[in-house]
Design a protein around this motif. Structure first.
Motif, short mmCIF file in Angstrom:
data_model
loop_
_atom_site.label_atom_id
_atom_site.label_comp_id
_atom_site.label_asym_id
_atom_site.label_seq_id
_atom_site.Cartn_x
_atom_site.Cartn_y
_atom_site.Cartn_z
N UNK A 184 0.93 -1.39 0.11
CA UNK A 184 0.03 -0.02 -0.09
C UNK A 184 0.82 1.30 -0.08
N UNK A 185 2.01 1.31 0.67
CA UNK A 185 2.88 2.26 0.73
C UNK A 185 3.56 2.60 -0.72
N UNK A 186 3.79 1.48 -1.18
CA UNK A 186 4.47 1.77 -2.70
C UNK A 186 3.47 2.17 -3.53
N UNK A 187 2.28 1.71 -3.39
CA UNK A 187 1.21 2.11 -4.26
C UNK A 187 0.84 3.79 -4.15
N UNK A 188 0.89 4.15 -2.75
CA UNK A 188 0.85 5.59 -2.63
C UNK A 188 2.00 6.39 -3.32
N UNK A 189 3.16 6.06 -3.12
CA UNK A 189 4.10 6.80 -3.73
C UNK A 189 4.13 6.99 -5.19
N UNK A 190 3.47 5.73 -5.83
CA UNK A 190 3.60 5.80 -7.35
C UNK A 190 2.34 6.48 -7.61
N UNK A 191 1.26 6.62 -6.83
CA UNK A 191 0.07 7.29 -7.16
C UNK A 191 0.48 8.89 -7.39
N UNK A 192 1.45 9.26 -6.34
CA UNK A 192 1.76 10.76 -6.40
C UNK A 192 2.43 11.05 -7.78
N UNK A 240 -9.90 13.06 -17.70
CA UNK A 240 -11.07 11.87 -17.35
C UNK A 240 -10.47 11.05 -16.55
N UNK A 241 -9.14 10.69 -16.45
CA UNK A 241 -8.70 9.67 -15.76
C UNK A 241 -8.54 10.31 -14.27
N UNK A 242 -8.24 11.45 -14.19
CA UNK A 242 -7.90 12.08 -12.93
C UNK A 242 -9.47 12.04 -12.19
N UNK A 243 -10.57 12.59 -13.03
CA UNK A 243 -11.67 12.68 -12.44
C UNK A 243 -12.18 11.44 -11.77
N UNK A 254 -11.76 7.44 -5.22
CA UNK A 254 -10.60 7.35 -3.89
C UNK A 254 -11.94 8.07 -2.86
N UNK A 255 -12.49 9.08 -3.24
CA UNK A 255 -13.57 9.84 -2.64
C UNK A 255 -14.70 8.66 -1.94
N UNK A 256 -15.11 7.82 -2.94
CA UNK A 256 -15.99 6.91 -2.50
C UNK A 256 -15.47 5.83 -1.70
N UNK A 257 -13.93 5.33 -1.71
CA UNK A 257 -13.35 4.69 -0.75
C UNK A 257 -13.28 5.10 0.51
N UNK A 258 -12.96 6.34 0.56
CA UNK A 258 -12.59 7.15 1.75
C UNK A 258 -13.75 7.40 2.55
N UNK A 259 -15.02 7.75 1.80
CA UNK A 259 -16.23 8.00 2.53
C UNK A 259 -16.80 6.70 2.92
N UNK A 260 -16.74 5.43 2.48
CA UNK A 260 -17.06 4.32 2.77
C UNK A 260 -16.18 3.87 4.23
N UNK A 261 -15.14 4.08 4.17
CA UNK A 261 -14.22 3.64 5.14
C UNK A 261 -14.69 4.58 6.48
N UNK A 262 -14.71 5.90 6.03
CA UNK A 262 -15.28 6.66 7.31
C UNK A 262 -16.67 6.14 8.02
N UNK A 263 -17.63 5.73 7.18
CA UNK A 263 -18.95 5.34 7.50
C UNK A 263 -18.99 4.00 8.28
N UNK A 264 -17.80 3.10 7.68
CA UNK A 264 -17.65 1.70 8.10
C UNK A 264 -16.88 1.89 9.72
#
Length: 120
Positions: free
Chosen positions: A56-64, A89-92, A98-108
């Motif tokens: 996950x850390x490696x993917x975060x770095x590559x995502x930047x 379009x890709x960024x959007x 990302x927003x949906x996943x973060x929101x889901x995690x917060x609600x969970x």
């Protein structure tokens, strides 16, 4: 031949399943399942989570870098408009995911905390 706990954990992590690890180690899946019922199962889960965290850390770095590359592409007026639109379009799309996943995690997390309060 006795298979060490370390060998078993490595085979499980590398293979991704009990069946694959059993095949590599030339033992039955039931033998592995039986060994995972005790402390070894907890240790395996800790190692699996640690490995997942590293990935996950490696993917975060590559995502930047990926976002930076897409941003550069969008602003490069020398590139064809279709390329720039695809980058935008890709960024959007990924931002929405990302927003949906973060929101889901917060609600969970909120639901889990609510459930823990009821147990007390």
């Amino acid at each position: 031949m006795k298979i060490s706990d370390d060998e078993l954990i490595i085979a499980l992590l590398a293979g991704g399943s009990v069946r694959k690890a059993a095949k590599v180690l030339c033992i039955s899946p039931q033998a592995i399942t039986k060994r995972l019922k005790g402390d070894l199962g907890k240790r395996y889960e800790e190692e699996r989570l640690r490995l997942f965290g590293n990935i996950s850390d490696e993917l975060n770095a590559a995502s930047e870098l990926a976002v930076s590359t897409l941003s550069d592409t969008i602003s490069n007026t020398e590139l064809p408009a279709t390329i720039r639109v695809q980058a935008a379009d890709s960024i959007l799309r990924h931002t929405l995911r990302y927003y949906e996943a973060a929101n889901f995690e917060k609600r969970l997390r909120a639901l889990e905390e609510g459930g823990q309060r009821e147990e007390l």
